[in-house]
Design an enzyme around this catalytic site. Structure first.
Site, PDB file in Angstrom:
ATOM      1  N   GLU A 257     -33.487   6.292 -65.850  1.00 38.87           N
ATOM      2  CA  GLU A 257     -33.573   5.145 -64.946  1.00 38.87           C
ATOM      3  C   GLU A 257     -32.266   5.067 -64.181  1.00 38.87           C
ATOM      4  O   GLU A 257     -31.192   5.114 -64.777  1.00 38.87           O
ATOM      5  CB  GLU A 257     -33.814   3.860 -65.748  1.00 38.87           C
TER       6      GLU A 257
ATOM      7  N   ASP B 245     -30.163   3.046 -60.878  1.00 41.15           N
ATOM      8  CA  ASP B 245     -30.119   1.824 -60.077  1.00 41.15           C
ATOM      9  C   ASP B 245     -29.743   2.165 -58.644  1.00 41.15           C
ATOM     10  O   ASP B 245     -28.728   2.831 -58.408  1.00 41.15           O
ATOM     11  CB  ASP B 245     -29.080   0.862 -60.667  1.00 41.15           C
TER      12      ASP B 245
ATOM     13  N   HIS C  67     -24.991  -0.053 -60.650  1.00 36.12           N
ATOM     14  CA  HIS C  67     -25.507  -1.261 -61.293  1.00 36.12           C
ATOM     15  C   HIS C  67     -24.544  -2.421 -61.118  1.00 36.12           C
ATOM     16  O   HIS C  67     -24.912  -3.480 -60.630  1.00 36.12           O
ATOM     17  CB  HIS C  67     -25.773  -1.010 -62.778  1.00 36.12           C
TER      18      HIS C  67
ATOM     19  N   ASP D 234     -34.717   2.011 -60.099  1.00 33.06           N
ATOM     20  CA  ASP D 234     -34.623   0.556 -60.251  1.00 33.06           C
ATOM     21  C   ASP D 234     -33.937   0.014 -59.005  1.00 33.06           C
ATOM     22  O   ASP D 234     -32.730   0.155 -58.835  1.00 33.06           O
ATOM     23  CB  ASP D 234     -33.828   0.233 -61.518  1.00 33.06           C
TER      24      ASP D 234
END
Length: 275
Positions: free
Chosen positions: A24, A26, A40, A84
């Site tokens: 995952e 960001d 993030h 994300d």
């Protein structure tokens, strides 16, 4: 399983070496909706460095190298990438621009013309009110002649909302396949406080015969054995974790290995699993 907050090459290599088959990352955007960096920032999960970052084009090119068979950097175990998307505060116009530009970036830096890079992507949008991003993303893929890559794209809203409402949004977008649903909270808060009621509801809905709007369910952020085992018992398809090697050890225990395993490229991340 998905390794969480994989936002630079060093941590990416570390997680792949641990055996993670999904990551995952960001993705941040300018106020105008231009995809800019993997990042993030604070706050983030406990016991993690929040400020790792790399430019979006460079990152997608590196992922392309890692997931293209025959490339010297190819890593066979990397199957799925969750993007994300950090869309907070973007106007509807910026959301539309963001969807369009992310499609362009994937075409230019990930598929790069030959379309041999084989990872699947989950376009993970925080809120259903930001669904315009998905609409323009899908439209742009078609308009730049990358519509065939839709076979490699899935969608997810991460707002922990009422899934009946989420279904209405998907219906409005014309999306009825490749849908992941998620439930979770930061690892700083114990699962005991979060509870599993919503997660149970999602897996139950997924398993309803003929239901089209959930293909897979994942849970986040699960860093303790009790949490991972509970997720397995509930029938989730994936977990996000800060400790990929630890989750693999749990899966490999005799009491779990007869029923569960890490997915391989022969498994389709958009097909419902049937025992």
């Amino acid at each position: 399983e998905f390794a969480l907050m994989v936002n630079d090459f060093e941590i990416l290599k570390s997680y792949l070496d641990e055996g993670a088959n999904g990551i995952e990352s960001d993705i941040t955007f300018s106020d105008e909706g231009e995809p800019e960096y993997t990042f993030h920032g604070v706050p983030c999960d406990c016991r993690r460095w929040c400020d790792r970052s790399v430019g979006i084009g460079e990152y997608l090119q590196h992922l392309s190298d890692l997931t293209t068979p025959g490339n010297p950097k190819f890593r066979e175990n990397l199957l799925v990438v969750v993007l994300d998307l950090k869309l907070n505060g973007l106007s509807q116009d910026a959301l539309r621009q963001g969807g369009l530009r992310l499609a362009d970036k994937l075409a230019a830096h990930y598929w790069t013309g030959n379309r041999k890079a084989r990872a699947y992507f989950i376009i993970s949008v925080p809120k259903t009110s930001e669904s315009e991003f998905m609409r323009t993303f899908r439209k742009e893929l078609d308009e730049i002649n990358f519509g065939d890559m839709s076979a490699k794209i899935g969608f997810d809203f991460t707002d922990n909302g009422d899934f009946k409402e989420t279904q209405k949004v998907y219906e409005g977008l014309g999306i009825s396949e490749h849908i992941w649903a998620s439930d979770g909270i930061t690892n700083c808060i114990p699962l005991l406080l979060r509870g599993t009621d919503r997660l149970e509801d999602l897996t139950r809905q997924r398993d309803e015969p003929g239901y089209k709007y959930i293909d897979k369910v994942y849970a986040w952020t699960y860093d303790k054995e009790t949490s991972v085992v509970k997720a397995l018992e509930l029938g989730v398809d994936g977990v996000m974790t800060n400790y990929a090697d630890f989750v693999i050890k749990v899966l490999n225990k005799p009491e779990h290995s007869s029923k569960y395993r890490l997915a391989t490229y022969d498994d389709n991340p958009f097909e419902k699993f049937t025992a």
